[in-house]
Design an enzyme around this catalytic site. Structure first.
Site, PDB file in Angstrom:
ATOM      1  N   CYS A 143       0.838  -1.202   0.000  1.00 55.82           N
ATOM      2  CA  CYS A 143       0.000   0.000   0.000  1.00 55.82           C
ATOM      3  C   CYS A 143       0.871   1.250   0.000  1.00 55.82           C
ATOM      4  CB  CYS A 143      -0.915  -0.020   1.222  1.00 55.82           C
ATOM      5  SG  CYS A 143      -1.770   1.536   1.487  1.00 55.82           S
TER       6      CYS A 143
ATOM      7  N   CYS B 207       0.428   3.356   3.474  1.00 57.94           N
ATOM      8  CA  CYS B 207       0.787   2.856   4.798  1.00 57.94           C
ATOM      9  C   CYS B 207       2.103   3.503   5.272  1.00 57.94           C
ATOM     10  CB  CYS B 207       0.935   1.334   4.771  1.00 57.94           C
ATOM     11  SG  CYS B 207      -0.635   0.448   4.978  1.00 57.94           S
TER      12      CYS B 207
ATOM     13  N   HIS C  23      -4.321   0.508   8.052  1.00 63.64           N
ATOM     14  CA  HIS C  23      -4.810   0.184   6.709  1.00 63.64           C
ATOM     15  C   HIS C  23      -6.234  -0.392   6.717  1.00 63.64           C
ATOM     16  CE1 HIS C  23      -4.108  -0.919   2.450  1.00 63.64           C
ATOM     17  NE2 HIS C  23      -4.771  -2.026   2.711  1.00 63.64           N
TER      18      HIS C  23
ATOM     19  N   ASN D 123     -13.349   9.605  -1.878  1.00 61.28           N
ATOM     20  CA  ASN D 123     -13.994   8.567  -2.672  1.00 61.28           C
ATOM     21  C   ASN D 123     -13.805   7.272  -1.937  1.00 61.28           C
ATOM     22  OD1 ASN D 123     -15.021   9.866  -4.911  1.00 61.28           O
ATOM     23  ND2 ASN D 123     -13.087   9.772  -6.006  1.00 61.28           N
TER      24      ASN D 123
ATOM     25  N   SER E 161      -9.295   2.789  -5.746  1.00 68.05           N
ATOM     26  CA  SER E 161      -8.587   1.521  -5.875  1.00 68.05           C
ATOM     27  C   SER E 161      -7.872   1.114  -4.594  1.00 68.05           C
ATOM     28  CB  SER E 161      -7.580   1.624  -7.021  1.00 68.05           C
ATOM     29  OG  SER E 161      -6.811   2.803  -6.849  1.00 68.05           O
TER      30      SER E 161
ATOM     31  N   HIS F 274      -7.001   1.858   1.821  1.00 70.93           N
ATOM     32  CA  HIS F 274      -6.424   2.590   2.961  1.00 70.93           C
ATOM     33  C   HIS F 274      -7.271   3.853   3.208  1.00 70.93           C
ATOM     34  CE1 HIS F 274      -2.835   3.329   5.599  1.00 70.93           C
ATOM     35  NE2 HIS F 274      -3.494   4.481   5.680  1.00 70.93           N
TER      36      HIS F 274
ATOM     37  N   HIS G 289      -8.409   7.227   3.334  1.00 67.81           N
ATOM     38  CA  HIS G 289      -7.807   8.490   2.899  1.00 67.81           C
ATOM     39  C   HIS G 289      -8.799   9.305   2.082  1.00 67.81           C
ATOM     40  CE1 HIS G 289      -7.452   6.238  -0.863  1.00 67.81           C
ATOM     41  NE2 HIS G 289      -7.186   7.371  -1.481  1.00 67.81           N
TER      42      HIS G 289
ATOM     43  N   GLN H 123      -8.914  13.278  -0.384  1.00 72.13           N
ATOM     44  CA  GLN H 123      -8.095  14.142  -1.223  1.00 72.13           C
ATOM     45  C   GLN H 123      -8.486  15.598  -1.046  1.00 72.13           C
ATOM     46  OE1 GLN H 123      -7.352  12.871  -5.309  1.00 72.13           O
ATOM     47  NE2 GLN H 123      -8.663  11.094  -4.951  1.00 72.13           N
TER      48      GLN H 123
HETATM   49 ZN   LIG Z   1      -2.344   1.136   3.673  1.00 69.01          ZN
END
Ligand SMILES: [Zn+2]
Length: 348
Positions: free
Chosen positions: A51, A54, A113, A153, A161, A164, A166, A168
């Site tokens: 990832c 991570c 994660h 998203n 895709s 993890h 997150h 933007q």
């Molecule tokens: Zn990750």
């Protein structure tokens, strides 16, 4: 005969954009009763060596993520916007273009994660909000940044895709058109009534109590009257704040609590990690006061009837305007009734 919003096809007005949505309640006369099939959600590891988000991992750019312990943000290695484009335009007959500058950042919500917002602790979500505040302030203060778009998203269905946790931030020189629409509508109302359009709307919704999903002292979560997506939700502060920077520490807690509550309900709806696009709309950072602006966070989730049945925006919706079958009031009631305890953590 008078118009029955629960029965007759009708159009609803979006006060924030000035646009309309077609509602066809007769197509789903029987309110649908919760989940169909549960999906087996795979257990994800807390750390994934492949990832790029991570802690400690190397990204495609060659940069190494620090061993961050709560949140972490960095400039996107594949930014859609760049900070140095020629300050120039293009005009040829009817063809017109203009350069755009900006910065794209990635915001990691947690080093873990396997987590998602609904599974994170309140204090951890508060830290995410704190980082959003910091980024909005710092990016917004930059000379060529007139708008800061914070968004997430979530889920492969939304084209994300990497699982993890997150989001933007795209910060840019021009003010994007969704925001322009909302600026226009709010400014018109502000000038005419000397009041916040969204705050007046929230007061009416609290009075009617038909579309509220959750609320606490500082925030309200509801399915807006004009919602397009089946389980669309808006979270807005009860006070008239132009941007998230204005939230006091205690209000940040209230914001974190209601984000957790809404996203837990989402996951519980089909007992699946619920995909969505979430975005925060707030005042542009173009130096104008923007008293008219009332910030809010919107969730646009695509799922309709189960973890696998989604709504498509095609045909009539592409060529005319959005349309929905299950009414906003049904959706709000379904969400409101769902447990505030995440299905994967139920103690039984
Ligand atoms: Zn990750």
């Amino acid at each position: 005969m008078s118009l029955n919003l629960d029965e007759h096809p009708h159009r609803r007005h979006n006060i924030l954009t000035g646009e309309w949505v077609l509602v066809s309640p007769h197509r789903t006369k029987r309110p649908w009763q919760g989940k169909q099939e549960g999906t087996v959600s795979e257990e994800r590891p807390k750390y994934d060596e492949n990832c790029y988000l991570c802690p400690g991992n190397t990204r495609a750019s060659g940069e190494v993520n620090p061993n961050y312990e709560s949140t972490y943000s960095f400039t996107n290695d594949f930014s859609a916007l760049l900070s140095d484009t020629p300050d120039d335009g293009y005009e040829d007959g009817l063809l017109r273009a203009r350069n755009e500058t900006g910065i794209c950042k990635v915001v990691c919500f947690s080093p873990n994660h396997s987590l998602t917002l609904p599974l994170m602790k309140i204090e951890a979500i508060e830290k995410v909000i704190g980082l959003w505040q910091k980024e909005y302030t710092e990016l917004g203060a930059m000379e060529n940044i007139n708008h800061v778009q914070i968004f997430e998203n979530k889920g492969e269905l939304m084209g994300c895709s990497n699982p993890h946790p997150h989001g933007q931030i795209w910060a840019q020189c021009s003010v994007p058109q969704e925001v322009e629409k909302k600026s226009r509508q709010q400014l018109h109302y502000w000038r005419k009534n000397g009041a916040s359009l969204l705050q007046d709307y929230l007061i009416q919704e609290i009075h009617l109590n038909e579309r509220i999903v959750a609320q606490n002292e500082d925030f309200l979560a509801l399915v807006p009257f004009w919602a397009v997506w089946p389980y669309e939700v808006m979270i807005a502060p009860k006070k008239h704040y132009q941007n998230i920077e204005q939230l006091a520490k205690s209000e940040r807690t209230g914001f974190a609590e209601i984000i957790k509550e809404v996203t837990i309900k989402y996951d519980n709806l089909f007992e699946t990690p619920f995909p969505y696009s979430m975005g925060i709309h707030q005042a542009p950072t173009d130096g104008a006061g923007h008293e008219e602006w009332h910030f809010h966070m919107s969730f646009y989730p695509p799922l309709l009837r189960s973890a696998t049945v989604r709504k498509f925006m095609v045909g009539y919706e592409m060529f005319a305007n959005p349309q929905r079958d299950i009414t906003v009031e049904q959706a709000a009631q379904t969400l409101r009734k769902l447990s505030n305890e995440h299905y994967s953590q139920k103690s039984d």
